[in-house]
Write an enzyme that holds these catalytic residues in place. Structure first.
Site, PDB file in Angstrom:
ATOM      1  N   CYS A 164      -0.352   3.318  -2.331  1.00  0.00           N
ATOM      2  CA  CYS A 164      -1.380   2.716  -2.206  1.00  0.00           C
ATOM      3  C   CYS A 164      -1.555   1.766  -3.402  1.00  0.00           C
ATOM      4  O   CYS A 164      -2.352   0.962  -4.155  1.00  0.00           O
ATOM      5  CB  CYS A 164      -2.672   3.297  -2.353  1.00  0.00           C
ATOM      6  SG  CYS A 164      -2.851   4.225  -0.812  1.00  0.00           S
ATOM      7  N   HIS A 304     -10.658   1.247  -7.018  1.00  0.00           N
ATOM      8  CA  HIS A 304     -10.007   1.801  -5.378  1.00  0.00           C
ATOM      9  C   HIS A 304     -10.949   2.057  -4.430  1.00  0.00           C
ATOM     10  O   HIS A 304     -10.303   1.405  -3.680  1.00  0.00           O
ATOM     11  CB  HIS A 304      -9.157   2.806  -6.662  1.00  0.00           C
ATOM     12  CG  HIS A 304      -7.859   2.888  -5.607  1.00  0.00           C
ATOM     13  ND1 HIS A 304      -6.692   2.434  -4.501  1.00  0.00           N
ATOM     14  CD2 HIS A 304      -8.017   4.463  -4.184  1.00  0.00           C
ATOM     15  CE1 HIS A 304      -6.508   3.257  -3.805  1.00  0.00           C
ATOM     16  NE2 HIS A 304      -6.457   4.384  -3.566  1.00  0.00           N
ATOM     17  N   GLU A 315     -12.968   8.998  -9.172  1.00  0.00           N
ATOM     18  CA  GLU A 315     -12.105   7.506  -9.703  1.00  0.00           C
ATOM     19  C   GLU A 315     -13.435   7.156 -10.917  1.00  0.00           C
ATOM     20  O   GLU A 315     -12.937   6.809 -12.151  1.00  0.00           O
ATOM     21  CB  GLU A 315     -12.461   6.340  -9.066  1.00  0.00           C
ATOM     22  CG  GLU A 315     -12.139   4.590  -9.592  1.00  0.00           C
ATOM     23  CD  GLU A 315     -11.686   4.514  -8.373  1.00  0.00           C
ATOM     24  OE1 GLU A 315     -10.684   3.001  -9.035  1.00  0.00           O
ATOM     25  OE2 GLU A 315     -11.957   4.114  -8.004  1.00  0.00           O
ATOM     26  N   LYS A 336     -13.240  -2.773  -1.184  1.00  0.00           N
ATOM     27  CA  LYS A 336     -12.225  -1.969   0.635  1.00  0.00           C
ATOM     28  C   LYS A 336     -13.792  -1.696   1.153  1.00  0.00           C
ATOM     29  O   LYS A 336     -13.101  -1.799   2.932  1.00  0.00           O
ATOM     30  CB  LYS A 336     -11.690  -0.908   0.888  1.00  0.00           C
ATOM     31  CG  LYS A 336     -10.322  -1.113  -0.063  1.00  0.00           C
ATOM     32  CD  LYS A 336      -9.276   0.508  -0.586  1.00  0.00           C
ATOM     33  CE  LYS A 336      -8.485  -0.085  -1.617  1.00  0.00           C
ATOM     34  NZ  LYS A 336      -8.065  -0.408  -2.759  1.00  0.00           N
ATOM     35  N   HIS A 341      -8.381  -0.255   4.240  1.00  0.00           N
ATOM     36  CA  HIS A 341      -7.700  -0.206   3.013  1.00  0.00           C
ATOM     37  C   HIS A 341      -5.731  -0.402   3.538  1.00  0.00           C
ATOM     38  O   HIS A 341      -5.765  -0.238   4.666  1.00  0.00           O
ATOM     39  CB  HIS A 341      -7.207   1.116   2.552  1.00  0.00           C
ATOM     40  CG  HIS A 341      -6.748   1.619   1.435  1.00  0.00           C
ATOM     41  ND1 HIS A 341      -5.984   1.228   0.466  1.00  0.00           N
ATOM     42  CD2 HIS A 341      -6.309   3.251   0.889  1.00  0.00           C
ATOM     43  CE1 HIS A 341      -5.353   1.773  -0.128  1.00  0.00           C
ATOM     44  NE2 HIS A 341      -5.491   2.610  -0.284  1.00  0.00           N
ATOM     45  N   PHE A 400      -1.529   8.452  -3.281  1.00  0.00           N
ATOM     46  CA  PHE A 400      -1.082   9.240  -2.799  1.00  0.00           C
ATOM     47  C   PHE A 400       0.385  10.166  -3.785  1.00  0.00           C
ATOM     48  O   PHE A 400       1.071   8.574  -4.001  1.00  0.00           O
ATOM     49  CB  PHE A 400       0.199   9.497  -1.302  1.00  0.00           C
ATOM     50  CG  PHE A 400      -1.433   9.686  -0.022  1.00  0.00           C
ATOM     51  CD1 PHE A 400      -2.583   9.723  -0.192  1.00  0.00           C
ATOM     52  CD2 PHE A 400      -0.884   9.568   1.073  1.00  0.00           C
ATOM     53  CE1 PHE A 400      -3.153  10.520   0.179  1.00  0.00           C
ATOM     54  CE2 PHE A 400      -2.391  10.232   2.255  1.00  0.00           C
ATOM     55  CZ  PHE A 400      -3.209  10.488   1.590  1.00  0.00           C
TER      56      PHE A 400
END
Length: 424
Positions: A164, A304, A315, A336, A341, A400
């Site tokens: 990502c 994000h 976050e 998003k 995403h 990830f």
């Protein structure tokens, strides 16, 4: 930013997203708070627990039909995004020194759609029936290479594949190439097509996705207490980065300046973020130091914000750690909530949204924010766009594997900003 690094500005934007294709359409959709999440139409999802995603409705007729047959959809979307960015920048690569122009366009999964199709051919009809174009269609650098071939770009080119953070990493890498004198112009960003049976099924069994199949436009809800997972999407985003003198010499419109880039690693877990946002904090601090800015000088963060319970909380904790007393006044939203995403595409698409927020003086909202988590001590831009001029903005991307990236953009000014003493 190294003391003698060249200044880098954004002169072209090429978004290909579920809420719009092209800079103007994409920007208008953000300000209207439009959702691009809908039932999946690209394949039969009746046996899947998740049946919604962000699909792109794009006119790909500018690509030669023969060429399209030899390109996975992710590379097709990347080529369209590059074309749109060049048009937006009023830039013809044929007029430039080809050795001073490069491409850095990443993809987290590459040509997975082609791979799945050809795997079925191999298993059902034998390996000798697999397409001879399989490898060049599925390799993650296909987008970068195809863009370079199409426009004759002979400068430094590469491709990131960092889940990502891919799109943000690509932009940061392109920034460094221009700062250090390797290129004058870079086409950079990310592209991913995640709407395939294998990817949808894999994320589904991980329990990572929202299951609001009956209410798709309200499924992606970052920072809301009712969030239940992210929503997959496809898309691409390409930005034109130019050395400032190069842009000025051709009279280019300048959207913003890219002045900082920071990366870090959680070293905590392969899928879960560090619970206190340790790595995310470090990436943001490094971007601030790179730009020689203090936290209070940043007015907006395009988060994000994937709409997962753990990710959103980590976050916000990271933002609170970095921005301290300024955090309650820090405007934060996640686009998003509208686009879904797109993994490797998201960092680039959200960088475009951040640049547009700086340039227009209007911040995009997090839609579906009906019940904000009361523990979050930041100024969430909820449900409606907000007119607010800020001087600097961050765009975050976390992945990830615990990989983190942050890009810091500033409103363009002709003279260099006076350095405030932050450690470089």
């Amino acid at each position: 930013m190294p003391e003698h690094a060249r200044r880098v500005v954004i002169t072209g934007l090429g978004p290909v997203t579920p809420i719009g294709v092209g800079a103007e359409v994409f920007h208008r959709a953000q300000l209207e708070g439009r959702s691009g999440i809908r039932p999946i139409t690209r394949f039969d999802t009746s046996d899947f627990p998740v049946r919604i995603a962000g699909e792109v409705d794009a006119d790909l007729s500018s690509l030669d039909p023969k060429e399209r047959k030899r390109l996975d959809r992710f590379a097709q979307l990347a080529l369209l995004a590059a074309e749109l960015a060049l048009q937006d920048a009023d830039l013809d690569p044929a007029t430039l020194d080809p050795e001073r122009v490069g491409a850095l366009i990443g993809s987290s999964v590459g040509g997975m759609e082609t791979y799945e199709q050809q795997a079925r051919v191999a298993f059902e009809r034998g390996y000798t029936r697999v397409s001879p174009f399989l490898i060049p269609m599925m390799m993650p650098n296909a987008a970068t290479s195809r863009v370079a071939i199409r426009y004759g770009l002979q400068g430094p080119s590469s491709a990131s594949a960092t889940a990502c953070t891919t799109g943000a990493d690509a932009i940061g890498g392109a920034l460094r190439m221009i700062q250090h004198g390797e290129a004058d112009v870079m086409l950079t960003g990310g592209a991913d097509v995640l709407l395939t049976p294998m990817i949808l099924g894999a994320f589904g069994v991980m329990k990572a996705l929202s299951t609001r199949n009956d209410d798709p436009t309200r499924a992606s809800r970052p920072f809301d207490r009712g969030r239940d997972g992210f929503v997959l999407a496809e898309g691409a985003g390409v930005l034109i980065l130019e050395e400032l003198g190069h842009a000025r010499a051709r009279g280019a419109r300048i959207y913003a300046e890219l002045s900082g880039f920071g990366r870090s690693t959680d070293a905590h877990h392969i899928t879960e973020p560090h619970p206190e946002g340790r790595g995310a904090s470090q990436a943001m601090r490094r971007a601030l130091a790179d730009a020689r800015l203090e936290p209070h000088q940043v007015g907006y963060v395009n988060a994000h914000g994937t709409s997962t319970p753990l990710g959103d909380r980590a976050e916000v904790l990271a933002l609170e750690r970095v921005f301290g007393e300024h955090a309650p006044r820090l405007a934060v939203s996640s686009t998003k909530s509208m686009t879904g995403h797109g993994l490797g595409a998201s960092g680039a698409i959200e960088a475009i949204a951040t640049v547009q927020a700086l340039h227009s003086g209007v911040l995009p909202p997090s839609i579906n924010l009906e019940d904000p988590d009361p523990d979050f001590r930041v100024d969430l831009v909820a449900n409606h766009a907000r007119p607010q001029q800020v001087e600097a903005a961050l765009s975050n991307a976390f992945a990830f594997g615990g990989l983190n990236a942050a890009l810091l953009f500033e409103r363009y000014r002709e003279e260099p900003r006076e350095v405030n003493g932050a450690d470089p």
